[in-house]
Design an enzyme around this catalytic site. Structure first.
Site, PDB file in Angstrom:
ATOM      1  N   GLY A  11       0.830  -1.206   0.000  1.00  0.00           N
ATOM      2  CA  GLY A  11       0.000   0.000   0.000  1.00  0.00           C
ATOM      3  C   GLY A  11       0.856   1.245   0.000  1.00  0.00           C
ATOM      4  N   SER A  14       0.105   9.070   2.262  1.00  0.00           N
ATOM      5  CA  SER A  14       0.860  10.313   2.362  1.00  0.00           C
ATOM      6  C   SER A  14       2.102  10.147   3.231  1.00  0.00           C
ATOM      7  CB  SER A  14      -0.030  11.407   2.950  1.00  0.00           C
ATOM      8  OG  SER A  14      -0.443  11.043   4.262  1.00  0.00           O
ATOM      9  N   PHE A  15       2.088   9.145   4.138  1.00  0.00           N
ATOM     10  CA  PHE A  15       3.226   8.912   5.025  1.00  0.00           C
ATOM     11  C   PHE A  15       4.379   8.242   4.297  1.00  0.00           C
ATOM     12  CE2 PHE A  15       0.421   5.276   5.188  1.00  0.00           C
ATOM     13  CZ  PHE A  15       1.281   4.217   4.957  1.00  0.00           C
ATOM     14  N   GLY A  16       4.077   7.433   3.287  1.00  0.00           N
ATOM     15  CA  GLY A  16       5.102   6.662   2.603  1.00  0.00           C
ATOM     16  C   GLY A  16       4.504   5.392   2.019  1.00  0.00           C
ATOM     17  N   LYS A  33       7.043  -0.649   6.809  1.00  0.00           N
ATOM     18  CA  LYS A  33       6.433   0.665   6.635  1.00  0.00           C
ATOM     19  C   LYS A  33       7.559   1.685   6.536  1.00  0.00           C
ATOM     20  CE  LYS A  33       2.927   3.701   8.701  1.00  0.00           C
ATOM     21  NZ  LYS A  33       1.974   3.858   9.837  1.00  0.00           N
ATOM     22  N   ASP A 125      -8.828   5.769  16.326  1.00  0.00           N
ATOM     23  CA  ASP A 125      -9.107   5.717  14.884  1.00  0.00           C
ATOM     24  C   ASP A 125      -9.526   4.303  14.485  1.00  0.00           C
ATOM     25  OD1 ASP A 125      -9.409   6.763  12.340  1.00  0.00           O
ATOM     26  OD2 ASP A 125      -7.322   6.433  11.776  1.00  0.00           O
TER      27      ASP A 125
END
Length: 724
Positions: A11, A14-16, A33, A125
């Site tokens: 996947g 926006s984080f990486g 990640k 979340d």
């Protein structure tokens, strides 16, 4: 990284990116990640590191285990166990699951959440996207980016986190909350697994908020009594009425199937609070609410104090204005005409009526032909400029206006800008298609007269939020500006409603946010930014230089977004001086001088933008000449951008568009009266003087009137005659 072999990509966000990999030593699968440090602020990087710290200490079979983490010069790498499936993929394929299949997933989720709350960790979340399934179909929680480890003495939180579809009512109402908010989200997930959709589901965020606040949940009849009872216990809108952890663990739907861990803190959230602790919690809740109200009251008080000088000037000049009724009437007509000249109402009314006649679907596909609207606007405007027929009256108006400003108390607009406007850029991903659907539906609601969505600051703030999001594209920005413009042009909107909307727009600082969005849209991205920077590398805040993309790099949708945003700014600035003051604040705080100058240089590309920006700046000089320094910086600001050149007033005065010739004449008039002569000499020339005088014989009456006023006022200036 030598210990891992990357197999493929799982996947990207926006984080990486997240990669599927295997350990070289034993070939076991893991997930990598990889978070890029480039363009990240120190605050963002701190958040990523906090996520690692929280997850590193979590050890439970129903929580994705973090195996390792390390940093390189440019990246943060987190290694976790690998899960074979995503719960959202299962739902997407099957739609919903039977109660028999859902119940084991519920056991796993309750086990994971009980463990978190036992260790005073709130996930904040919970949603299907953050639930994975391993090879044995065990559910596992992941993504602890919003997680919060509550200290022993903390009993309520206030910062809003989460996804609206699964957000508890107390968060929607921006009230203090505790672990109960996670229990509501858990209930929403279970409901969605069984029904295929969350208990409240709509494409309109504002509609969703209303549903969560006011609507009753529709309970299915095909579920077992135990399942329904469990859901009802979690999905109580009043957090104090939701099931406690003792009640959850004893409920027959999960009893005996929850994996409890002995690894808990000394004061777990799952344990009932003592009477003294309950009292302390309630006091913290009251203090949080009181603090919020005090901040709001303080903000309003500061604004009232800041605006007081303008009110005093208005009161002090009341008698003198009464004694000169003719001049006063001329001034009123002139101010009214400036709004009309801005062509806002016609442009927006054409937009709303055209789309209303065509039907709602046309909002998505309709591409406005601005050249045709521009020509139509010119023809209409020619019939609306009667107030400038009398040049003498306009000269009197200018003299009176400037005299009052010069003798009045100096505005406080140039003070405390940073304190008044706190810009925080949102770098979270934005679902463009979802936002457009939401904005389209809300547009239709407003066109139909349902203005309730725009008279609540919290709801309007949601609409405004894309203006602060660096990932919002031009199309979303266009729809936001369209939506917020509609109340001013549709028929039947009451004065009381418009007053409320105007107040909300002031409260949410709409004008500064529109300026901010335009800077985000045009800014030039930088690839290398020190990680200790106080703001993101892409940030438009004043800690960075004004650096923008070239005009040739902008697409049609970019120009359209700018047109709509500055059209709305122009209307608001002419509508109320408080909007004008916020505009000045935004230009200073964001150091947007080059941006405004760039907008004035678009006459060959996007005339509409030039007309509106010039109207804004002219009105600023008319109402607050003491802030002429802002205009001076805009006109004289230099930039490495080859598109940012000295403004050629001769070309503006000779333009084929009569409205631009007229507005350029008035703009010259006011900068000539309000700016230092040394500044005027920078771009004044005999050619400019002759061109202005030639407009006194223009074929268009309004242009002739504007040129006559400008020449009459400026010919007394030393620079007017003495030309090198």
């Amino acid at each position: 990284m030598d210990k891992y072999e990357v197999i493929g990509t799982l996947g990207e966000g926006s984080f990486g990116r997240v990669y599927k990999a295997k350990q070289v030593s034993d070939s076991s699968l893991v997930a990598l990640k990889v978070i890029s440090k480039r363009g990240r602020s120190s605050k963002e990087l701190k958040g990523f590191r906090r996520e690692c710290e929280i997850q590193r200490d979590l050890h439970h079979p129903n929580i994705i285990q973090m195996l390792d983490s390390f940093e390189t010069e440019n990246e943060i790498v987190v290694i976790t166990e690998f899960a074979h499936k995503e719960l959202t993929a299962v739902l997407g394929k099957e739609g919903y699951l039977s109660e028999e299949r859902v119940q084991p997933i519920v056991w796993d989720l309750v086990s994971a959440l009980c463990y978190l709350h036992s260790n005073r960790v709130l996930h904040r979340d919970l949603k299907p996207q953050n639930i994975l399934l391993d090879i044995k179909n065990r559910a596992k929680l992941c993504d602890f980016g919003f997680a919060r480890n509550m200290s022993t003495g903390t009993h309520v939180l206030t910062s809003i986190k989460g996804t609206p579809l699964y957000m508890a009512p107390e968060l929607i109402d921006e009230q203090p909350y505790d672990y109960n908010a996670d229990l509501w989200s858990l209930g929403c997930i279970i409901y969605e697994l069984l029904m295929g959709t969350p208990p409240f589901c709509t494409a309109s965020i504002l509609h969703l908020i209303r549903l969560i606040r006011h609507e009753q949940i529709q309970w299915p009849t095909f579920l077992s009594d135990n399942c329904t009872s469990f859901l009802k216990g979690l999905l109580q809108k009043n957090p104090t009425k939701r099931m406690t952890w003792d009640e959850i663990l004893c409920h027959p739907f999960v009893k005996g199937h929850v994996t409890l861990s002995k690894n808990t803190t000394s004061m777990p959230l799952t344990r009932p609070l003592s009477a003294n602790t309950l009292q302390l919690k309630e006091q913290q809740r009251k203090d949080s609410i009181k603090s919020k109200h005090n901040k709001a009251a303080s903000s309003k008080s500061n604004e009232c104090n800041e605006y007081a000088p303008e009110q005093k000037k208005s009161s002090a000049s009341k008698n003198s204005k009464t004694s000169s009724q003719h001049s006063n009437n001329s001034t009123k007509r002139s101010n009214s005409q400036d709004i009309k000249n801005n062509n806002v109402e016609e442009h927006l009314q054409n937009l709303s009526l055209e789309n209303k006649n065509k039907g709602f679907s046309s909002w998505e596909t309709n591409k406005l032909d601005y050249s045709e609207q521009k020509k139509s606007g010119e023809r209409k405007n020619l019939n609306k400029n009667e107030t400038y027929k009398d040049s003498k009256a306009n000269i009197d108006h200018v003299k009176q206006n400037c005299s009052e400003k010069e003798t009045g108390e100096k505005s406080k607009m140039n003070k405390c800008f940073i304190e008044k406007l706190n810009f925080i850029e949102d770098n979270q991903p934005i679902e463009t298609d979802e936002w457009i659907v939401f904005l389209q539906r809300t547009i239709q609601e407003v066109i139909n007269g349902e203005m309730g969505t725009l008279i609540q600051p919290s709801q309007t703030n949601i609409i405004v939020s894309p203006l602060r999001n660096s990932n919002a594209n031009s199309k979303v920005l266009t729809f936001v500006a369209r939506l917020l413009s509609i109340p001013f042009v549709i028929k039947g909107t009451t004065e009381d409603t418009l007053t409320q909307i105007k107040k909300v727009y002031l409260d949410v600082k709409l004008v500064p946010n529109l300026v901010y969005a335009s800077k985000l849209l045009l800014r030039e991205y930088r690839e290398h930014t020190p990680s200790e920077a106080s703001s993101p590398g892409n940030s438009p805040l004043p800690s960075t230089a004004e650096s923008y993309r070239g005009i040739s790099e902008l697409c049609t949708e970019d120009f359209q977004a700018l047109e709509y945003m500055f059209l709305l700014i122009s209307h608001l600035v002419h509508l109320d001086d408080h909007f004008m003051m916020q505009f000045c604040d935004a230009v200073v705080v964001l150091t947007s001088y080059v941006l405004m100058k760039l907008m004035l240089l678009l006459s060959k590309r996007r005339l509409r933008i030039v007309l509106d920006v010039m109207a804004i700046l002219t009105h600023l000089l008319r109402q607050c000449p003491e802030n002429g320094e802002i205009i001076e910086k805009i006109l004289l600001k230099e930039s490495n951008n080859p598109d940012v050149k000295q403004i050629n007033f001769v070309d503006l005065l000779r333009h084929s568009n009569s409205i631009l010739r007229e507005r350029s004449s008035y703009f010259l008039l006011f900068i000539g009266k309000c700016l230092p002569e040394s500044t005027m000499r920078v771009f004044w020339s005999d050619v400019l003087r002759d061109t202005l005088e030639a407009l006194m014989y223009d074929s268009i009456e309004t242009v002739r009137n504007a040129a006559e006023v400008a020449v009459s006022e400026l010919k007394s200036k030393d620079y007017y005659i003495v030309v090198k």
